[in-house]
Design a protein around this motif. Structure first.
Motif, PDB file in Angstrom:
ATOM      1  N   UNK A   1       0.825  -1.215   0.000  1.00  0.00           N
ATOM      2  CA  UNK A   1       0.000   0.000   0.000  1.00  0.00           C
ATOM      3  C   UNK A   1       0.858   1.263   0.000  1.00  0.00           C
ATOM      4  N   UNK A   2       2.167   1.120   0.271  1.00  0.00           N
ATOM      5  CA  UNK A   2       3.082   2.253   0.279  1.00  0.00           C
ATOM      6  C   UNK A   2       3.879   2.347  -1.025  1.00  0.00           C
ATOM      7  N   UNK A   3       3.479   1.573  -2.020  1.00  0.00           N
ATOM      8  CA  UNK A   3       4.191   1.490  -3.293  1.00  0.00           C
ATOM      9  C   UNK A   3       3.186   1.649  -4.430  1.00  0.00           C
ATOM     10  N   UNK A   4       3.635   2.117  -5.575  1.00  0.00           N
ATOM     11  CA  UNK A   4       2.764   2.156  -6.755  1.00  0.00           C
ATOM     12  C   UNK A   4       2.247   0.748  -7.044  1.00  0.00           C
ATOM     13  N   UNK A   5       1.014   0.627  -7.559  1.00  0.00           N
ATOM     14  CA  UNK A   5       0.459  -0.704  -7.852  1.00  0.00           C
ATOM     15  C   UNK A   5       1.389  -1.523  -8.745  1.00  0.00           C
ATOM     16  N   UNK A   6       1.595  -2.753  -8.350  1.00  0.00           N
ATOM     17  CA  UNK A   6       2.452  -3.674  -9.103  1.00  0.00           C
ATOM     18  C   UNK A   6       1.632  -4.467 -10.115  1.00  0.00           C
ATOM     19  N   UNK A   7       2.210  -4.887 -11.241  1.00  0.00           N
ATOM     20  CA  UNK A   7       3.595  -4.618 -11.659  1.00  0.00           C
ATOM     21  C   UNK A   7       3.756  -3.198 -12.198  1.00  0.00           C
ATOM     22  N   UNK A   8       4.945  -2.665 -12.059  1.00  0.00           N
ATOM     23  CA  UNK A   8       5.252  -1.318 -12.542  1.00  0.00           C
ATOM     24  C   UNK A   8       5.958  -1.413 -13.888  1.00  0.00           C
ATOM     25  N   UNK A   9       5.452  -0.678 -14.862  1.00  0.00           N
ATOM     26  CA  UNK A   9       6.105  -0.642 -16.183  1.00  0.00           C
ATOM     27  C   UNK A   9       7.346   0.235 -16.111  1.00  0.00           C
ATOM     28  N   UNK A  10       8.439  -0.255 -16.672  1.00  0.00           N
ATOM     29  CA  UNK A  10       9.677   0.521 -16.754  1.00  0.00           C
ATOM     30  C   UNK A  10      10.104   0.585 -18.210  1.00  0.00           C
ATOM     31  N   UNK A  11      10.161   1.789 -18.746  1.00  0.00           N
ATOM     32  CA  UNK A  11      10.583   1.976 -20.135  1.00  0.00           C
ATOM     33  C   UNK A  11      12.081   2.268 -20.151  1.00  0.00           C
ATOM     34  N   UNK A  12      12.866   1.232 -20.399  1.00  0.00           N
ATOM     35  CA  UNK A  12      14.323   1.376 -20.357  1.00  0.00           C
ATOM     36  C   UNK A  12      14.872   2.166 -21.543  1.00  0.00           C
ATOM     37  N   UNK A  13      14.010   2.521 -22.509  1.00  0.00           N
ATOM     38  CA  UNK A  13      14.481   3.325 -23.641  1.00  0.00           C
ATOM     39  C   UNK A  13      14.490   4.815 -23.314  1.00  0.00           C
TER      40      UNK A  13
END
Length: 267
Positions: free
Chosen positions: A145-157
């Motif tokens: 509850x202290x984190x953004x909802x998972x899974x988190x998208x990460x755009x490595x570009x």
């Protein structure tokens, strides 16, 4: 001799009044500071005061410097339920809190404004840096509850993230983990900003410039969730000559604050 100058994104000269006007019309302001810049912190304070004069209780404050699991402490302190001493003892405050962030918290207290702790608890960001994003999956529902909802998208570009991939972290981590640790911070800050932004409100958020430079980081996650948000980004840079914005500083944000490199720092 001025200590700072304000520029627009492409290097056109601007001023504090233009900055106030743009921020007043925004849903979210991301003030990208240099953590040890006395001028940046002073301008944060002055901009917050100016926005409060215009927005009143429609202004919401929040910051990277406070972790989401300390929201209850902030609420209790601002409401008078606990003492300042208790708050400062328990809230895992940054070393420069008293000089640089306490004045902002005091505005919230005096004007009865909400102040949101937006950042992921550092123990979880550290976990990602060592073990990867998947290590968060096994946390309890309360922890999540202290984190953004998972899974988190990460755009490595994205250039800001991509630059981190080559930064190895020794035997206990990798460049990818380091990148993901930064991304989970950005995603979590964006999450708590959007969750606490009400109708006709302006959310004033204080964060290190890295987390919003080049319209990436927090801004990218906010726009991903709601492309219609009106976001104003601010970035602070130090230059030997503040009379002209160098090419490297252009396009960092909607407004760039050029600060004389000789200005005294807070640490």
């Amino acid at each position: 001799m001025p200590a700072y100058k304000v520029y627009k994104q492409k290097g056109k000269k601007s001023d504090f009044n233009d900055l106030v006007k743009a921020c007043n019309d925004a849903d979210i302001v991301l003030f990208g500071e240099l953590h040890n810049s006395s001028i940046a912190h002073w301008l944060q304070l002055e901009l917050t005061k100016a926005l409060h004069e215009k927005k009143g209780d429609k202004l919401v404050l929040g910051a990277e410097m406070f972790e989401a699991d300390n929201q209850l402490l902030i609420d209790e302190y601002l409401s008078g339920a606990i003492s300042e001493k208790s708050f400062e003892r328990e809230a895992r405050l940054w070393p420069n809190y008293s000089t640089d962030y306490k004045p902002l918290m005091s505005i919230a207290q005096e004007q009865k404004l909400r102040f949101i702790a937006t950042n992921i608890p550092r123990r979880y960001a550290s976990k990602v840096a060592k073990e990867g994003l998947s290590s968060l999956d096994g946390l309890s529902s309360e922890a999540k509850s202290y984190i953004a909802p998972l899974p988190v998208e990460v755009d490595s570009t994205l250039p800001g993230y991509n630059a981190l991939l080559s930064m190895g972290m020794g035997p206990h981590g990798s460049g990818e983990n380091f990148m993901n640790a930064q991304a989970i911070k950005d995603a979590t800050m964006a999450h708590f900003i959007s969750e606490n932004l009400g109708k006709n409100q302006t959310f004033m958020h204080y964060n290190g410039a890295y987390h919003s430079n080049n319209f990436e980081g927090i801004s990218w996650y906010l726009k991903n969730k709601n492309p219609n948000l009106k976001i104003v980004t601010i970035s602070c840079v130090t230059l030997a000559d503040i009379n002209k914005l160098d090419d490297e500083s252009k396009d960092l944000a909607n407004f760039i604050i050029s600060i004389d490199e000789d200005v005294t720092t807070t640490y």
